[in-house]
Structure formats: structure tokens, C-alpha cells
Design an enzyme around this catalytic site. Structure first.
Site, PDB file in Angstrom:
ATOM      1  N   GLY A  71      13.914  31.153 -26.787  1.00  0.00           N
ATOM      2  CA  GLY A  71      14.529  30.837 -25.508  1.00  0.00           C
ATOM      3  C   GLY A  71      13.608  29.977 -24.672  1.00  0.00           C
ATOM      4  N   GLY A 119      13.797  33.832 -29.914  1.00  0.00           N
ATOM      5  CA  GLY A 119      15.243  33.670 -29.920  1.00  0.00           C
ATOM      6  C   GLY A 119      15.770  32.967 -31.146  1.00  0.00           C
ATOM      7  CD  GLU A 142       9.164  37.604 -28.734  1.00  0.00           C
ATOM      8  OE1 GLU A 142      10.143  36.883 -29.004  1.00  0.00           O
ATOM      9  OE2 GLU A 142       8.499  38.203 -29.604  1.00  0.00           O
ATOM     10  CG  ASP A 150      14.121  39.158 -26.340  1.00  0.00           C
ATOM     11  OD1 ASP A 150      13.692  38.413 -27.252  1.00  0.00           O
ATOM     12  OD2 ASP A 150      14.526  38.704 -25.251  1.00  0.00           O
TER      13      ASP A 150
END
Length: 359
Positions: A71, A119, A142, A150
Site C-alpha cells: 500500500g 499489500g 511492516e 496485515d
């Protein structure tokens, strides 16, 4: 790739025979995802699913560097800093796309050629046909930016053998094709130079092709990816990462000899203490979850709370904004992060993402 293409700014749609092509088109940004891309991709997938002429959907990244670096965290950083009440909108729409991919009505083929991180893993590893190449560089990095894995990674990573998923989550280290397959984040390796021929072969299938038919085509192009480093280090990883606290994991690593253990210790020492503890908690909860939706809801709650705290902004500053690679975490040590501190990241303060889905 051959086939006609319908062009928009950041998503290219096209066909190669019966194969529908979804191409992420932000090569200068390593095809990082933004909200408009998520929306375009979801709409395109709905359209492809309804088209009887489409045999399968193929996801790839434009440019030579990778599928998707994740992302666009710079945008989230800026929105969070500005106090934008819509700062979580990207995740609110991205996570349902991850779920859609995991339950897609047609064979979904992800070409994880080059950089596939964060992502990008969400767009690829929830699919049913996940192809890596000799150029694949996959990671969930992350904890190095004060965040946590995530996009449903807390559902995927616990399914890796032993504690390999825990190692991937805490270290954020980059792995190649053989390790990605071993960790159950990918299925087969195809040489990058043969991807175009693979897509053309998929395009020769008839509309409504089965997953078995698609896999049979892919298998014609597959090669053995070589030895997995994670498989070779599996016993050590399992010994050290079987614990439910990061302190115990670090202590276990201190007792291990060799370069792999030493490198792992060094990496973890640089990560956000809060992110390490949160990631471990989420991975352990993911292991006992009912499904992907439960994990995505939990991740959304945690991400929303992350934006109210220091480390994400400091991590992005150090990695993306100032690029000094020297984040100053707060709290700065594992001993300063209590279980109670982590508990608040697991309290949902938002409307659920999947109101029609019963856990």
C-alpha cells in the site's frame, strides 16, 4: 503481454485470448496500491467474473521491478498526520478486496515476479494460483516501519510450516521463490522469461475453465525453485519462535549458534518493540481464528489504533520521508511494552468491515 488493453491511469485491463489481464501500472512507485486502484481492481474483477468468455484472471505488475511493493504508506502517513477522519478508508476497501480474491469465482493467477511485499502479498497470496519466479522478492516488512503484517497475513502466516510464519512476521525479511513456496505463500515457480508464454497458454483455455485446467497449464511451465533456506533452518526457527512472548523468543535466539540466528537477532533488535509484540499477538490469534474475515477485522482494529500512536509515523519518516533509516521507537525496548499496552490495539472502535459475515 499480448492481447488488447483498455487503459486507465493506474490499472491496465486487457485480454490475452480468454485470459483477462489486470496490470498494476505505477512502475515508478513499484506499483504501490492506492485507493483508486483498489476500487478499479474490484470493479474489474466483478466484471470479469460475470463474463462467460473469461477463463481466468491474471494479475501482474508493469515495469521490470515487481508486482507490488504494498500500500502507498506515504498517503496514509500524510492523512494521519493531518488528522483526516478518512485515513482508514484505504484499508476499509483494501481488506474486502483481499477477501474477494480469496473467494473469487474464477481461477485467479498472480504473477509474483520481482518485489511482492505487504499489500502486494495480499493481492497475490490469497489467490488460488500463486506463481513466483527467480526474481521474486517477497516480504511482510511492516515491523520495520512501526506497523504489523496485515491484508490477512495473520491468517496466511500461521499456515506456514512450524514457526516459519512467525519468523517472517517478526523479522520482515525478504525471501525468494523457494522460501515463498515452502511458507505456503506461493504454489509454483515459473522462469520470468516464460511468463508471457504462460499467459498466452492460459488464454487458449475456454471461458469457464476450472482451477484444475488452469493448474495443468501452469504446471507445464513450472520448474523446481531450488533449496529453501527456511526449510534448512526450520528446526532452529521452531525452537526459537515457538514462544508466545517476544522476550522469550529473543532469549532463545541468544542460545542459538550460527550466522542465521545471529542475523535474526540483529534484525529483531532494530524493529519496533510495539510492532513486534503486536505482530506476535496477532499471529497467535490468527492461528486459532475461524477464518480470514476474523483476522481482517482484527487487523483493521489494530491498524486504526496504530494511527493514534508514535511508531508508525516515526517508522515511515525514517524509511520513506527522511530516509535516514534510523527510527527512534517509543517505547524503545521490549520491557517497556506491556501486555496491557497491546490489548488496546485489539479493541474494535469502528464499524465492522464485513457486517453480513458471521464469525
Amino acid at each position: 503481454m499480448s492481447g488488447t488493453a483498455q487503459q486507465s491511469d493506474e490499472i491496465l485491463l486487457g485480454r490475452a485470448g480468454s485470459a483477462a489481464l489486470l496490470r498494476l501500472n505505477r512502475p515508478k512507485a513499484l506499483n504501490s496500491l492506492n485507493l483508486s486502484m483498489v476500487r478499479e481492481m474490484r470493479q474489474a474483477m466483478e466484471d470479469f467474473a460475470a463474463d462467460p468468455e473469461v477463463s481466468c484472471v491474471v494479475l501482474k505488475g508493469e515495469g521490470e521491478r515487481g508486482l507490488c511493493a504494498g500500500g502507498d504508506i506515504r498517503v496514509i502517513y500524510q492523512a494521519g498526520k493531518a488528522g483526516d477522519p478518512e485515513v482508514t478508508r484505504f484499508w476499509r476497501e483494501e481488506f474486502p478486496l483481499n477477501y474477494m480474491i480469496s473467494h473469487y469465482a474464477k481461477p485467479y493467477v498472480a504473477l509474483m515476479d520481482g518485489i511482492t511485499m505487504g499489500g502486494g502479498v495480499g493481492l497475490a497470496s490469497h489467490g488460488r494460483h500463486r506463481i513466483v519466479t527467480e526474481r521474486t522478492r517477497l516480504a511482510m516488512p511492516e515491523t520495520g516501519i512501526g506497523y504489523f503484517p496485515d491484508v490477512g497475513a495473520t491468517w496466511l502466516l500461521p499456515k506456514a510450516p512450524g514457526e516459519v510464519g512467525t519468523w517472517l512476521a517478526l523479522t520482515g525479511e525478504v525471501i525468494g521463490a523457494a522460501d515463498a513456496i515452502y511458507a505456503n505463500l506461493a504454489d509454483v515457480c515459473v522462469p520470468s522469461e516464460r511468463l508471457e508464454a504462460l499467459v498466452e497458454a492460459l488464454g487458449e483455455l475456454k471461458g469457464g475453465a476450472s482451477d484444475e485446467q488452469v493448474r495443468a497449464v501452469i504446471d507445464r511451465f513450472a520448474v523446481v525453485p531450488g533449496e529453501s533456506r527456511l526449510e534448512a533452518e526450520r528446526a532452529l526457527i521452531d525452537r526459537a519462535f515457538r514462544f508466545d512472548t517476544v522476550e522469550e523468543i529473543v532469549a532463545a535466539l541468544e542460545k542459538e549458534e550460527g550466522e542465521f540466528a545471529a542475523a535474526t537477532r540483529e534484525i529483531i533488535a532494530k524493529r519496533s518493540p510495539t510492532s513486534l509484540k503486536l505482530a506476535l499477538r496477532l499471529i497467535r490469534l490468527g492461528r486459532g481464528s475461524s477464518g480470514l474475515v476474523e483476522c481482517l477485522e482484527r487487523e483493521f482494529a489494530a491498524g486504526s489504533e496504530i494511527l493514534r500512536n508514535h511508531d508508525f509515523y516515526e517508522g515511515v519518516r525514517a524509511a520513506i520521508i527522511d530516509k535516514d533509516r534510523n527510527p527512534q521507537w517509543s517505547p524503545a525496548s521490549l520491557s517497556q511494552v506491556s501486555d496491557t499496552d497491546i490489548d488496546r490495539y485489539l479493541v474494535a472502535k469502528h464499524e465492522v468491515l464485513f457486517p453480513d459475515h458471521r464469525l
